[in-house]
Design a protein around this motif. Structure first.
Motif, short mmCIF file in Angstrom:
data_model
loop_
_atom_site.label_atom_id
_atom_site.label_comp_id
_atom_site.label_asym_id
_atom_site.label_seq_id
_atom_site.Cartn_x
_atom_site.Cartn_y
_atom_site.Cartn_z
N ALA A 12 -2.54 3.80 -5.75
CA ALA A 12 -2.60 3.18 -4.38
C ALA A 12 -1.60 2.06 -3.95
CB ALA A 12 -3.84 2.62 -4.19
N PRO A 48 0.96 -1.21 0.04
CA PRO A 48 0.05 -0.09 0.01
C PRO A 48 0.98 1.14 -0.12
CG PRO A 48 -0.74 -1.74 1.68
CD PRO A 48 0.37 -2.07 1.09
N ALA A 99 3.19 14.85 -0.17
CA ALA A 99 1.82 15.13 -0.26
C ALA A 99 1.69 16.19 -1.16
CB ALA A 99 1.28 15.26 1.14
N LEU A 142 4.65 5.72 1.93
CA LEU A 142 5.02 6.99 1.90
C LEU A 142 5.48 7.65 3.46
CD1 LEU A 142 2.61 8.52 -0.60
CD2 LEU A 142 5.09 8.36 -0.89
N ARG A 143 4.97 6.69 4.32
CA ARG A 143 5.03 7.37 5.74
C ARG A 143 6.64 7.06 6.23
NH1 ARG A 143 -0.24 5.64 6.76
NH2 ARG A 143 0.27 3.65 7.34
N GLN A 172 -6.67 2.93 -9.24
CA GLN A 172 -5.83 2.51 -8.15
C GLN A 172 -5.91 0.83 -7.81
OE1 GLN A 172 -7.99 4.85 -4.97
NE2 GLN A 172 -6.58 6.53 -5.46
N ASP A 221 0.38 4.36 0.62
CA ASP A 221 0.12 5.29 1.75
C ASP A 221 1.15 4.81 3.13
OD1 ASP A 221 -1.69 6.73 0.79
OD2 ASP A 221 -3.13 5.73 1.79
N GLU A 222 1.32 3.56 3.07
CA GLU A 222 2.36 3.02 4.11
C GLU A 222 3.87 3.45 3.82
OE1 GLU A 222 1.64 -1.18 4.91
OE2 GLU A 222 -0.59 -0.53 5.53
N ARG A 265 2.24 15.37 -4.83
CA ARG A 265 1.06 14.80 -5.30
C ARG A 265 -0.20 15.30 -5.70
NH1 ARG A 265 -0.11 9.39 -1.93
NH2 ARG A 265 -0.91 8.55 -3.92
N ASP A 302 10.26 9.65 2.19
CA ASP A 302 9.93 10.97 1.97
C ASP A 302 11.00 11.90 1.58
OD1 ASP A 302 7.72 13.17 2.90
OD2 ASP A 302 9.38 13.67 3.93
#
Length: 329
Positions: free
Chosen positions: A99, A53, A77, A58-59, A138, A55-56, A80, A64
């Protein structure tokens, strides 16, 4: 017909934006007919075979930091959002944003197979399906089921079977090496002959590039000569194993060609395959004892193998024939 080769990764947002801009440029093109062929590029070659995923991912602070380098002064962010606004302006969306961190290798194989079986029109349809699946729908484009549905929707039902049989595996890996050899470092990069345009530029910039590049005289080389030059370029870029991969067919088809054997020996030396390098260099020295570079390389190979006494006479002769070699460390 001239070809526009577009080297791009299907997980690169700018590849999708660039595809739209290239289409606009082609609609206004009134010169010699050109055909667009899409070639593979990997912006994330370390992407896992099983998608993660996004989102995970990118953390992760390391990710980053890397992404901040793509758009200085902006967070990942913020960038994007900026890219999504540009995509919307190009008519892509309305929902936008990948996604999954997915490997694009099999998607590139499907795209290559589409061109092989159905030409540029079929390839474009498959490519559009892959890009839309990744960025708009996605979906996980690393999954065989996803690629099967994309292929079927594009009218390429046999694509899934060809993928399962390993189709285009070697072709894609070799084409990636070819892209590196000619200096492709950005997705997308347009190449016509020896001219390149890196980035997803405005349609008018693309049109100007195409007009200028198409006007250049064709400089087509025999396939064997081009392959040899690309292999040598990879060695010069510090990729001896890639060099040997491209050189493989020439080593099979032209095993006695001195230029092929010499390049293979150099690549074996730089990839620490010293026994192979030694065998090839000893044969080359036997055929042409007065070649100082071959003497030098054989001497260095013997030194690395610990055979210093055997190396010494070759190094002395190399220096005697070319004094510059006496200072090579």
């Amino acid at each position: 017909m001239r070809h526009i080769e577009v080297w791009a990764d299907v997980v690169c947002a700018w590849a999708y934006i660039g595809k739209r801009r290239l289409a606009v440029a082609r609609e206004a093109w009134r010169g010699e007919p050109v055909e667009v062929v899409w070639r593979p590029f990997r912006i994330d070659p370390m992407a896992p075979s099983r998608a993660e995923p996004l989102d995970e991912v990118l953390r992760d602070p390391v990710v980053d930091a890397a992404l901040r380098g793509c758009a200085p002064g902006m967070s990942a962010a913020e960038n994007r959002v900026r890219v999504s606004e540009i995509a919307a302006a190009e008519g892509i969306g309305p929902r936008w944003g990948a996604a999954w961190r997915a490997s694009s290798h099999d998607a590139h194989r499907l795209i290559a197979l589409a061109y092989e079986r159905g030409g540029a029109v079929l390839q474009d349809a498959v490519l559009e399906g892959v890009l839309r699946a990744h960025f708009v729908e996605q979906r996980d484009i690393s999954l065989a089921a996803t690629l099967e549905e994309i292929a079927a929707a594009a009218g390429f039902a046999e694509g899934a079977v060809l993928l399962a049989e390993g189709g285009a595996e070697e072709q894609v890996r070799e084409t990636l090496l070819r892209g590196r050899a000619i200096g492709v470092a950005t997705s997308p990069t347009l190449v016509i002959g020896g001219e390149a345009l890196a980035g997803a530029h405005a349609p008018e910039v693309i049109a100007e590039f195409v007009a200028r590049a198409v006007a250049e005289p064709r400089r087509e080389l025999p396939a064997e000569v081009e392959r040899l030059r690309l292999a040598e370029a990879l060695l010069d870029k510090g990729d001896p194993l890639g060099c040997l991969t491209l050189l493989g067919p020439l080593m099979t088809e032209h095993p006695e060609e001195r230029s092929v054997r010499m390049l293979a020996a150099r690549a074996h030396f730089h990839s620490a395959q010293l026994s192979r390098a030694r065998g090839g260099l000893e044969a080359l020295v036997a055929e042409n004892p007065d070649d100082p570079y071959v003497r030098l390389l054989l001497g260095r190979t013997l030194e690395r193998q610990g055979a210093t006494e055997e190396a010494a006479p070759h190094l002395r002769m190399a220096a005697a024939m070319n004094p510059e070699y006496g200072h090579v460390s």
